[in-house]
Design a protein around this motif. Structure first.
Motif, PDB file in Angstrom:
ATOM      1  N   GLY A 157       6.782  -7.998   4.770  1.00 44.13           N
ATOM      2  CA  GLY A 157       5.322  -8.090   4.743  1.00 44.13           C
ATOM      3  C   GLY A 157       4.695  -7.597   6.023  1.00 44.13           C
ATOM      4  O   GLY A 157       3.728  -8.170   6.518  1.00 44.13           O
ATOM      5  N   ASN A 158       5.241  -6.527   6.588  1.00 40.50           N
ATOM      6  CA  ASN A 158       4.790  -6.016   7.875  1.00 40.50           C
ATOM      7  C   ASN A 158       3.523  -5.169   7.730  1.00 40.50           C
ATOM      8  O   ASN A 158       2.848  -5.217   6.711  1.00 40.50           O
ATOM      9  CB  ASN A 158       5.920  -5.205   8.513  1.00 40.50           C
ATOM     10  N   TRP A 159       3.212  -4.397   8.799  1.00 40.20           N
ATOM     11  CA  TRP A 159       1.964  -3.627   8.802  1.00 40.20           C
ATOM     12  C   TRP A 159       1.878  -2.635   7.636  1.00 40.20           C
ATOM     13  O   TRP A 159       0.782  -2.315   7.176  1.00 40.20           O
ATOM     14  CB  TRP A 159       1.764  -2.907  10.130  1.00 40.20           C
ATOM     15  N   TYR A 160       3.022  -2.175   7.120  1.00 42.98           N
ATOM     16  CA  TYR A 160       2.969  -1.258   5.985  1.00 42.98           C
ATOM     17  C   TYR A 160       2.599  -1.978   4.697  1.00 42.98           C
ATOM     18  O   TYR A 160       1.849  -1.454   3.868  1.00 42.98           O
ATOM     19  CB  TYR A 160       4.304  -0.531   5.825  1.00 42.98           C
ATOM     20  N   SER A 161       3.121  -3.169   4.515  1.00 48.19           N
ATOM     21  CA  SER A 161       2.801  -3.936   3.313  1.00 48.19           C
ATOM     22  C   SER A 161       1.309  -4.190   3.214  1.00 48.19           C
ATOM     23  O   SER A 161       0.705  -4.052   2.144  1.00 48.19           O
ATOM     24  CB  SER A 161       3.555  -5.268   3.314  1.00 48.19           C
ATOM     25  N   GLN A 162       0.704  -4.563   4.339  1.00 45.56           N
ATOM     26  CA  GLN A 162      -0.718  -4.882   4.336  1.00 45.56           C
ATOM     27  C   GLN A 162      -1.554  -3.670   3.952  1.00 45.56           C
ATOM     28  O   GLN A 162      -2.468  -3.763   3.132  1.00 45.56           O
ATOM     29  CB  GLN A 162      -1.139  -5.399   5.727  1.00 45.56           C
ATOM     30  N   MET A 163      -1.240  -2.510   4.532  1.00 45.99           N
ATOM     31  CA  MET A 163      -2.074  -1.336   4.263  1.00 45.99           C
ATOM     32  C   MET A 163      -1.887  -0.820   2.840  1.00 45.99           C
ATOM     33  O   MET A 163      -2.847  -0.406   2.178  1.00 45.99           O
ATOM     34  CB  MET A 163      -1.809  -0.243   5.308  1.00 45.99           C
ATOM     35  N   ILE A 164      -0.652  -0.840   2.334  1.00 44.00           N
ATOM     36  CA  ILE A 164      -0.408  -0.323   0.983  1.00 44.00           C
ATOM     37  C   ILE A 164      -1.042  -1.236  -0.061  1.00 44.00           C
ATOM     38  O   ILE A 164      -1.748  -0.778  -0.970  1.00 44.00           O
ATOM     39  CB  ILE A 164       1.104  -0.163   0.731  1.00 44.00           C
ATOM     40  N   GLN A 165      -0.807  -2.548   0.054  1.00 44.09           N
ATOM     41  CA  GLN A 165      -1.375  -3.472  -0.910  1.00 44.09           C
ATOM     42  C   GLN A 165      -2.902  -3.451  -0.875  1.00 44.09           C
ATOM     43  O   GLN A 165      -3.561  -3.508  -1.934  1.00 44.09           O
ATOM     44  CB  GLN A 165      -0.869  -4.895  -0.645  1.00 44.09           C
ATOM     45  N   GLY A 166      -3.471  -3.340   0.307  1.00 41.00           N
ATOM     46  CA  GLY A 166      -4.923  -3.288   0.407  1.00 41.00           C
ATOM     47  C   GLY A 166      -5.503  -2.076  -0.297  1.00 41.00           C
ATOM     48  O   GLY A 166      -6.540  -2.161  -0.971  1.00 41.00           O
TER      49      GLY A 166
END
Length: 497
Positions: free
Chosen positions: A106-115
């Motif tokens: 759930g790192n910085w990539y997870s946040q941007m992709i899910q958003g």
């Protein structure tokens, strides 16, 4: 980009069991060597399609290796504490120190992709997030970290089949979350934006590794081998020395005049005017920090300056206007052993205030381009890249509502000499003067040059430097308070628009 991860990679159980002992032994050896050398941390980012075996693979790696040297972290929804600070704060404070491994779900990539998948923002914001992730990873790698990024992949058909199998298995149905089923409905968008992120952020210093997740034996061996190869290669590299590096020279004026030298050091305030203005500005600051708009902002004040320029006195006058519960003073000295085990900005990120709060840094991250540069504690390549890293850091603070005010308190050489001699004569001030202060005085011209470069390269519209003529302490203290107040009022007014 994901085609090769959908062709059905597999390894039979006998091959898997035959290879695991040697792989496990090699991983443990690399892990203990990493701990022994303590030259760099290992940061493992776990991303990809739900149901592709991310958790199972990390669990197995923990069994193969020594879990005492691995920190596994999951970044779910932001807590209230995290929401009150810049987005990167939650990741910076979780970075593993040198010699350890951190596994980030759930790192910085997870946040941007899910958003982006769920329409919380448009492509422009995603592109900004991608650029920010790239800059963060570049800095971590420049600071010596080994960053390994894994994308676990399944085709849409494989994903749905795996979720159904788990749902029908009484022993494992608990592993399916609402997010898993939700992603099965948004699979196409998730993969499309995931590919965009991978394409833009797979760089030589931190490439992506796409792992087909349908076969547990294949994915476990693939991840284990990549992790081992990365650690062995990094351990085999000789530590960087402080010697030569190809660094372009900084452009300077041909007449050697800079902003510091152009200051009018004769500026002063009479005692009566000082007392009136001091009280006025202190009252103004107290009111601003209690203002309702402060709940949407934080305040950071950075104090740098020549030795004996009056930073401590200026800070005391700022603090005297406030309730001690409203502010915190962070004195910065030589880094501790814990701080040396992290990237240099880590020790400042962890002190960033929450919304509504005020933090004063007595010395700051600018030590990288001042004392570390002048004293040779870092290479020219390190302090040269620090200018852009600091600008990026301060931009992140500003974007999160933090008002950044930076002061350089300047005095001339004669005034410094008089204050040094005065400190040596007064018993309760002797602790303020050290042999290091006298030694630094011998490097006055070198420090002046470094300060000029610092101001030229980091005085931005987002976080400008305020140069304070500090030969007269009264003038300096009032200017500091007035500048802080003006900055807060400007931020409040901008927020109203």
């Amino acid at each position: 980009m994901f085609e090769s991860a959908e062709i059905g990679h597999s390894i039979d159980k006998d091959t898997f069991e035959a290879e695991v002992p040697a792989l496990r032994e090699a991983l443990l050896e690399a892990q203990y060597e990493l701990k022994q050398q303590s030259r760099f941390p290992v940061i493992v980012l776990i991303n990809g399609v739900e149901g592709a075996g991310k958790g199972e693979t990390v669990k197995l790696l923990n069994e193969w290796m020594d879990p005492r040297l691995i920190d596994v972290l999951t970044f779910d929804q932001q807590t209230d504490e995290e929401l009150a600070r810049p987005p990167a704060w939650r990741y910076w404070r979780a970075l593993p120190p040198k010699g350890r491994m951190g596994v980030f779900f759930g790192n910085w990539y997870s946040q941007m992709i899910q958003g982006r998948v769920h329409g919380q923002f448009k492509d422009a914001v995603l592109d900004q997030a991608i650029a920010g992730a790239e800059r963060l990873e570049q800095m971590l790698c420049d600071e010596g970290a080994l960053v390994l990024k894994f994308w676990f992949h399944l085709s849409k058909k494989q994903m749905k089949a795996r979720l159904k199998a788990l749902r029908d298995d009484p022993l494992h149905s608990w592993r399916i979350s609402p997010l898993d089923w939700q992603q099965s409905q948004t699979y196409d968008r998730f993969v499309r934006f995931g590919e965009r992120v991978l394409r833009r952020t797979s760089r030589d210093f931190a490439p992506w590794h796409v792992i087909e997740g349908s076969d547990p034996y294949y994915r476990s061996l693939a991840v284990g081998r990549i992790l081992l190869e990365g650690m062995q290669a990094a351990l085999a590299v000789e530590p960087k020395g402080k010697s030569k590096s190809n660094v372009a020279p900084l452009g300077r004026s041909i007449d050697d005049l800079n902003l510091i030298g152009a200051l009018d050091m004769t500026l002063r305030l009479e005692k009566k005017d000082y007392q009136e203005q001091l009280v006025t500005e202190q009252a103004r600051l107290a009111g601003l920090l209690r203002h309702k708009h402060m709940r949407r902002h934080a305040l950071v004040a950075v104090f740098e300056g020549n030795d004996a320029a009056g930073k401590g006195g200026a800070i005391r006058r700022v603090a005297a206007a406030l309730d001690p519960r409203q502010y915190r003073i962070v004195p910065i000295a030589a880094p501790t052993e814990e701080e040396r085990a992290q990237p240099y900005l880590w020790r400042f990120w962890r002190h960033i205030p929450a919304l509504g709060k005020f933090t004063i840094f007595d010395r700051s991250w600018y030590g990288r381009v001042l004392v570390e540069r002048v004293e040779g504690f870092c290479s020219p390549a390190d302090w040269m890249r620090a200018y852009s890293e600091i600008n990026d850091f301060e931009e992140q603070l500003s974007n999160a509502g933090v008002v950044v005010v930076k002061f350089w308190l300047a005095i001339d050489r004669q005034t410094q000499l008089e204050r040094f001699e005065e400190r040596e004569q007064i018993p309760f001030k002797r602790y303020k003067i050290t042999e290091e202060d006298w030694r630094n005085r011998d490097k006055w011209d070198v420090y002046t040059e470094a300060v000029g470069d610092m101001v030229d390269r980091t005085s931005t519209e987002i976080a400008p430097w305020t140069l304070v003529e500090a030969n007269d302490k009264r003038w300096a203290r009032v200017k500091v308070l007035r500048t802080i107040n003006d900055a807060l009022e400007a931020a409040f007014a901008k927020h109203k628009k």
